[in-house]
Each structure stands twice: as C-alpha cells, then as structure tokens.
Scaffold this active site. Structure first.
Site, PDB file in Angstrom:
ATOM      1  CG  ASP A 439      47.380  41.500  32.798  1.00 14.09           C
ATOM      2  OD1 ASP A 439      48.179  40.713  32.325  1.00 14.09           O
ATOM      3  OD2 ASP A 439      46.299  41.189  33.456  1.00 14.09           O
ATOM      4  CD  GLU A 442      51.400  39.033  27.787  1.00 14.65           C
ATOM      5  OE1 GLU A 442      51.681  38.821  29.130  1.00 14.65           O
ATOM      6  OE2 GLU A 442      50.522  39.353  27.324  1.00 14.65           O
ATOM      7  CG  ASP A 563      45.324  34.505  32.605  1.00 15.81           C
ATOM      8  OD1 ASP A 563      45.426  35.277  33.636  1.00 15.81           O
ATOM      9  OD2 ASP A 563      44.991  35.097  31.610  1.00 15.81           O
TER      10      ASP A 563
END
Length: 918
Positions: A439, A442, A563
């Site tokens: 997670d 990015e 999300d």
C-alpha cells in the site's frame, strides 16, 4: 481518412496542414520538425531509421531539442513501434530490465544501411507506417482496409527537454477506453473534454476525473463503420507525468519528459488488442485458487481476538470466507515486518494461523514502503548498512507516513531489491503469511518538500489521533527545474506541485535516476521485488495486492481501486474502474465492498447491493476505515442473506472463474469484461457501464440505485438464462431495456446461449468447494432443435508457481455440446487428465437449457455404450423455461441428467435421444 491512394493521402494532408498552421500560430510552443534523412536499416531484422531537425526553435517551456532520431519497426504482424528521441543525447525511458522488451539501436549515425528508403510508407503484415518529411508527420493505417488509426498531421509536434507534445486526429465515431487510473463518472467510454492526467498519486478514489494511484497510458479505440467493426490499441510507453486532452475529434499528449515510444496494436477485436498488449508488457500473474474466494479486512482490528471474532462471525452466519486480512493493526508502532507484542502476540497469532490454515483459510497483511527512521529497528539498520534508500542531496530522503519519519527503499537499486527480499524472508519466518498487501506505494508522503526531524516536538505526538498530519519541519523545494518544471500537469486535479505529498522529484534513485522520471514506476518496481521475495520463500504461487500500478504491474500483482466511500455513486463507479484494469492487463481487481470511508447514507441497503455486485468482482473483498461502522457481512441479517445468495453463486462458479484466470495468464483476456468485448457489433453496448460480463457470456446486472426493487438491463440479441433460476430466460432481439425483478436480497446473473458452464456445489471455503462434483450447464438458444455450445475448465495444484499444463499437476478440458433434432450430444476433450483423476474429480450432472418442446429420455449412451441398470442415473424435465419478457412463441425446457459418475480427467462422448411432445 483512409490511405487508399497516395493522392488521397496528400489531399488529406494539405487540408490538415492549413488547419494545423492556424493552431501553431496561436500556440507558438513549437513549429515542428523536418526530416533530413530516412533509410531502411538491417537492425534487428529490418527497420526504419530517420533523422529530424527542428524547423524553428521557441523558448516557451524551454528550448527545442534540435535533432531527433526516428526508429520505426514492425515488431510482429500485429504490433508497430514508433520511437522518437534526442539524436545526440540519451534520454530517460522505462528501464528495459524493469519492463523487458527489445531496445532500439544505439544513438549513432554509423549504422549499417542497406538501401535508401524513398517511398512515404513502410508496410507490415497488418499495419502501414506513413509519413511526410516537411513538416514531419506520421500516420498509421490498416493494410486490409486503408483505415487510418493514428494521424499526427495538422498538429504541432513539439519536443523539448521537459515538454513533448503530439496529437492525433480521431473520427467522431471512435469510442475510446483506457488512459487511467481515474474514477470516471461518465462510465468506461472516455468523454471528450474530461481531464486525463497520468501521474501516480495518493488521492482518494472519491475524487473524480483525477490522476489516481496508477499510470496506464494505453487506450483502445473501437469503431463501427456501417457494420464494419474494428478495434486497435495505442500505448505511449512513458513514465513521466502527462496530460492527455481528448476533444472527440483529436487526442493530444503533453508530457513533461522522457521520449515518445509508441506501440500500435492492430486488433481487430477488443480481445485481440488485450492479447497483443499483454504479449508486450507481460501476461497477467497466475493466481492461487483461494484468492478467488471472499476476503475480509478492516483498518481497526485492534487485537487478535477481534480478528478471531470476525472469522467466527462468518462461520456462524454460514457466509463464505477464504481470507482474513490485517491492515497495519498487527504492527508494532506501524513499523513494517513487526508484530505488536501486546495486541498480536506471536505465540497466539501462530496458533490462530495453524487453526485457519488447517481449515483451508489464508492470512494476508499490509506493508508500506516507508521504513521507520529508528536506530533500534533492525529493518532500518540493515537498510542503512546496505545503502538502499532514495536520496536527496546525497542523504536519504526524509518523509512521513504512519510510523512517523521514514525513508523510502529504492527498488531500482539491486541492493534495495536484495535487502527487501531478505526482509520479507525474515518476516515470513516470524509470521507465515500467505500473501502481502503493498500500500501507499505511489509513493505517499504526509509531508512535502525537504524535511528534517523536529527538535522542538515529537513527531508524531504520542497517541496522536491525526497521524496523517505532517509533523516534520519542512520547506518547499522550488529551486530546481525538476520540482518546478515549466509545464504544470493537472496533478491531483489542481495542478499541484509534482512533489506534493510524495517524494521530491529532485530526489535520486540508484545510478542517479531522477524521481522526476521514475516516480510512476515506484509501485511497479516494489511489486516486482515483492514477487521475487515471495517466490523464493517456499516455492508457492505468490499473491500480492498493490495500490499503485504501471504498465506491466499485472504480471506481478492484483489491484484494488483504493479509498472509495460508502455511497451509491461509488458503487456504480467501481464497475468502470474494474473494467478498465482488465484492459490494462491487471484482471484480478475489485473495489472495497460497502465502501472504505464512512458511509454518507444508511449502510444496510447499500451493503446488500454492494455484496451482490462485489461477489462478482474478480477480487472480492470487504474493507473499511477505522472510523466506519462495522460492516462485515454478518452485521445485518438482510446483508448476510444477500451474501449467502451472491457469494453462494460465486463459489459455485469458482471453476469457471479459475479457468478465466488461466485464460488471462495465457492470453491477457480480462476476467470481468465490458459487454462489447463479446459483442463488438452491438453498438448500444459501447458505453454500457452498469453491467458487465464474466468471461465471454456470464452477465451481471446489479442494482445500483437506492430503493430500487428492479433493474433495467440491456442484453445483446440471443437467449440469456438466469443462473439463480434456470427456468427463467431473457430472449433479446435488440437494445430494448429489459426490466428484471431484483428484490433486496437478489441479483440478476445470466448465462448466454452457446456456453457450457462448469459449476460445482460451492461451499463456505474454496478448499472444500473445489472438491465437490461438477455440473455442466449447457445453454442452447431458446426453443432450439439445432444448435451448439462450448466451454472449458482448467484445474491444477494452485500452489505451483507456474500456471502451466503439466501432466500430473494440471488438467484442461474442452466441452462441446450439440442438439440435432431429438439427439443431444456432449463431448469432452481432456488434456493431461492424471491430475483430475488423482483428485477424484467427477461430473455428476448436466443441466441443458433451451431445448424445444417437452420430452422424455429414451436412451443415454456414454462412449457408444448404453447406460442400463444404473438406478442412480436420472433424467428430469425440471420445467418449462419461461421468458422473463413476454412475446415469445417457442417453448423451451430445462432438462437435467443426473446421477452421473463421469471422471473429469477422462474424455467422453455422451448422448441421449428424447421423445419430443408438442
């Protein structure tokens, strides 16, 4: 415009040039290039190499690169590559060791040239490259039809160090798909004038038309010209940030670095495009069978007893559950590869894992890339010793995520990869997890700019309730052209600085690679390293879930759409994002069921409808934020009922879904597909984003509106049978919407004529479900007395790393069925049957849909031998199939032949005759 002759080509070019001159005089960013030479080279089997010179330099966005090198190659019959770069200096491009492919020739003007290439075209098997020398433009056409699929004439071609612009014409009739990742409120078909920015960003998926977690600069163009249907794909392989402007009749790239590396895929069918694309970027990863089961997660399972209670809750409610997850709750102070000694004590966690593993369940945990800066933390210590972190001004770049101050591993660094592999191995010895969830890659950063650890306060504050608020001492970096480039892409939907809430773009990776260039590769490179680590543990097939992605990520990881929020709009949007990732070569995808952020509406009805949809995501997981109310599927009786119903069907369909994973691994074919993939001639489906197909012919038509007890669905022409009640059918003749009943606990799922669908009994865990006998659902056109159907199934030992057909380890079976008058015949062709035979897998029943009239069985034969004195075999006309839409004149029936004991691993031919009664 089609290049049917040289005269038409030049006529079209002349018209385009007049328009393009006006645009250039207004923009004044660049004046294009002229070709100075073009020759046919013997490099790598034959190619074109040309040189371009700028016509007139401008200063806007920086000076033009004076000389360019053009490389054109037909890499195979379906793929054309057009590569344009600085002729004098190497430029950044996606590393060849990260995404393997053939490199163009080195930058030199001394290549061996075989002959002067004088004609303005370069034909391949299916595609033709065309060009004009001054000003230089190029186009790509189909050899079979002359149709132009890409045409840069009439637009400014600009190539500066930090600004590259190139455009193509498009017909108004083109339907475009792709260019992600973003949440597209308008559905899967791209809408003209919507923003399409590609730059991996940690911004919630609730933000619409905004650059999200992944960067996929690929689009598919689908056209239907008077009944002649064709699709093609266009990939611009570039990892730098870019804006793509789609105006309906044109598409313009504005890229802030790198080079132009175009790949054109000829199609001509949508599935062909994905096949050709994944041939280049890598086939989708093999997935373990259990990964197709249902998954449960929540950020906020504060201790192990809560997790144990969740597993028990699913058991008591008799709801399927294969995988239980932990967000960062299991960690010691949010540090990777650790356990909270109080809330997740290792001895008790190992006991729990022994128990669920013995039942066939699995356990996955989260890891973030940010490594806590903590001198007593072994992971950090070893990372510092091996010098594996991204740097700024010669020192590890400091950022903040959940543990507080962190450094980011550099996965472009060979030492960084080996260190990461070692840390995963160490953690697996601590906790035998079954997969990893990567997670925040990015990469996400709670701070921006150049930061230091504060001396005046703790960071984060003890027991902070807002750990996502930056507490480092930071200042913006604006004095470099990497942090403040001349052209500002629409980052975060607001032209935010490139380094906003991420790694500063002037930071450096291994060998001096700038974050400016490699930013969108971070999650991709982490997935590759993680995959390597898991493969090396115990030889089992890895499972990785990644939030960030790039071209090729699907070869290593699954994806969830990030999300979202508990809203009806997010429920609807999830379909388009899921379908896009099938195009991107990442078919194992799904959204957080019931929503990640707290619901903005009462949750019970929404959660009913979301599990009815989410049960048919390829990756099916319920996940929620710590601030959300508990939303496990057993929390409401009504949702539990919907879950048992929808997941019950999913678990019966597991052999079909697993076969689709195998198909994806071989050909790239998406698991969940837009309807037009199977019905490209059916133009009304081109924008259909509220329904989808699993494979070629299982249609899911969910309820997406609050309070609805029916759904209006579109069906391509033909017979569609309800898989929950096979005596119901939709007989479609056109695009007229069909109103289907959909009470609160029901979802509509239909199978199309011509399919042989393998199903099993199902169950509450995939380990048990996959051992149950098979039923073949054979769907013929409604009321037929002459038709065929086909299907297939793949089974294997899913712990093997490779998803390949090996004797004794896997079996592949093709089914064919036909009805001719009074005779029904079903045959199987088995490849490598030993595995299925060793597992005792059997076919016990056949359900045949759509047969004309009424009838009774007269004789059943298997391999030419009549089944006699076999009391267990039965023939049952279950009932007449009723049209869900009135107006049909024919009658069809559902016939079951049960009590069979046909080994799945042995080829057979079975037939029976019926006495047809009017």
């Amino acid at each position: 415009m089609a290049f049917s002759s040289p005269s038409l080509w030049f006529l079209g070019l002349l018209v385009s040039l007049c328009w393009g001159t006006t645009l250039a005089s207004e923009a004044k960013i660049g004046y294009g290039y002229r070709m100075t030479s073009l020759e046919e080279s013997t490099f790598n089997g034959g190619s074109l190499i040309g040189y371009l010179k700028v016509k007139q330099s401008t200063s806007k966005y920086g000076p033009d690169i004076p000389n360019l090198r053009l490389f054109v190659k037909h890499e195979n019959q379906d793929r054309l590559r057009v590569h344009i770069t600085d002729a004098d200096n190497p430029r950044w491009e996606v590393p060849y060791n990260l995404l393997p492919r053939t490199a163009p020739p080195p930058l030199t003007k001394n290549l061996k040239i075989s002959s002067q290439f004088s004609l303005p075209s370069y034909p391949g098997s299916n595609l033709i490259f065309r060009f004009e020398p001054d000003p230089f433009y190029f186009a790509v056409t189909r050899k079979s039809t002359g149709e132009t699929i890409f045409n840069t004439s009439g637009f400014d071609f600009v190539f500066k160090d930090q600004y590259i612009q190139l455009s193509t014409q498009l017909p108004k009739t083109a339907s475009l798909y792709g260019l992600g990742e973003s949440t597209q409120p308008g559905g899967i078909r791209l809408r003209p004038n919507d923003p399409y920015t590609l730059y991996t960003t940690d911004i919630s998926a609730i933000n619409l038309n905004t650059d999200l977690y992944g960067s996929h600069p690929i689009y598919m163009d689908l056209r239907n010209n008077r009944g002649s249907v064709s699709a093609h794909g266009v990939l611009l392989l570039n990892s730098n940030g870019m804006d793509v402007f789609y105006k309906g009749t044109s598409l313009t790239y504005k890229i802030i670095g790198g080079l132009l590396d175009f790949y054109f895929f000829s199609g001509p069918r949508p599935l062909d495009v994905v096949d050709q694309y994944t041939t280049l970027i890598g086939r989708p990863a093999a997935m373990p069978y259990w990964a197709l089961g249902f998954h449960q997660c929540r950020w906020g399972y504060k201790n192990l007893s809560v997790v144990e209670g969740v597993v028990e809750g699913y058991k008591k409610a008799n709801i399927p559950l294969d995988v239980i997850w932990n967000d960062d709750d299991h960690m010691d102070a949010a540090k990777d590869f650790t356990l909270d000694p109080i809330n997740y004590p290792r001895p008790k966690l190992l006991e729990f894992l022994d128990r669920i593993h013995s039942e066939g369940m699995h356990y996955i945990v989260l890891i973030d890339p940010g490594i806590a800066v903590n001198s007593s933390y072994g992971v950090y210590q070893r990372g510092m010793q091996k010098d594996v972190f991204i740097k700024w001004d010669g020192q590890p770049y400091l950022a903040q995520v959940w543990p507080g101050p962190v450094y980011y591993p550099d996965y472009l660094n060979p030492n960084g990869v080996s260190w990461w592999v070692d840390e995963i191995s160490r953690f697996h010895q601590l906790v035998p997890v079954d997969g990893l969830w990567i997670d925040m890659n990015e990469a996400s950063n709670f701070c921006t700019g150049k930061c230091v650890i504060p001396t005046t306060h703790q960071c984060p504050e003890p027991n902070s309730t807002t750990p996502w608020v930056c507490c480092l001492d930071c200042k913006n970096i604006t004095n470099t052209r990497w942090d403040n480039p001349p052209y500002k892409i629409n980052a975060s939907g607001k032209s935010a600085p490139l380094g906003y809430n991420t790694i500063a773009t002037s930071a450096t990776h291994y060998d001096g690679v700038l974050e400016y260039n490699a930013h969108s590769l971070y999650g991709f490179s982490q997935a590759i390293a993680t995959h390597k680590a898991l493969l090396g543990l115990d030889g089992k097939r890895p499972f990785i879930l990644s939030r960030s992605s790039f071209v090729g990520s699907g070869s290593y990881a699954a994806h969830w759409t990030g999300d979202n929020k508990g809203t009806w709009e997010d429920l609807k949007y999830s379909i388009s994002t899921m379908l896009n990732f099938g195009l991107f070569g990442m078919p194992m995808v799904g959204s957080d069921i019931c929503g990640f952020y707290p619901a903005a509406v009462p949750l019970e009805e929404l959660c009913n409808r979301w599990i009815q949809l989410g049960a048919f995501y390829p990756f099916s997981r319920d996940h929620a934020n710590f601030a959300s109310p508990r939303q496990e599927l057993y929390q409401w009786d009504s949702v539990a009922k919907s879950a048992r119903n929808a997941l019950g069907l999913r678990y019966k369909l597991l052999p079909y879904l697993y076969t689709l994973i195998y198909e994806a691994h071989l050909t790239g074919a998406p698991v969940a597909r837009p309807v037009f993939f199977s019905f490209p001639e059916f133009t009304p489906s081109y924008g259909l984003s509220t329904q989808f197909l699993l494979g070629s012919g299982v249609m899911v038509s969910p309820v997406l509106e609050q309070g609805a007890t029916s759904v209006k669905a579109m069906f391509p022409p033909g017979s569609w049978y309800n898989l929950f009640d096979m005596t119901k059918a939709v007989i479609s003749k056109d695009a007229t919407l069909v109103t289907l009943d959909a009470p609160l606990n029901e979802v509509n799922v239909h199978v199309y004529q011509g399919m042989v669908l393998p199903m099993q009994h199902g169950g509450v865990i995939s380990k048990e479900a996959r051992q149950t006998p098979f039923t073949l659902v054979i769907a013929f056109p409604y009321g037929t007395d002459g038709a065929e159907a086909k299907g297939k199934v793949y089974v294997d030992d899913d712990e093997r790393p490779e998803m390949t057909l090996v004797e004794g380890e896997a079996t592949y079976v093709e089914f064919e069925a036909s009805v001719k008058g009074k005779t029904v015949t079903v045959t199987s062709n088995v490849q490598m049957g030993k595995y299925s035979l060793s597992k005792g897998l059997m076919i016990e029943k056949m359900s045949v849909l759509g047969l004309q009239g009424k009838g009774k069985e007269l004789a059943i034969e298997v391999d030419g031998t009549a089944l006699v004195n076999t009391t267990s075999v039965y023939f049952n006309q279950v009932g007449e199939v009723q049209e869900e839409v009135e107006g049909g004149s024919k009658k069809g029936m559902l016939v079951e032949v049960g009590g069979l004991e046909l080994p799945l691993g042995k080829s057979f031919s079975m037939s029976w005759k019926m006495e047809v009664v009017s």
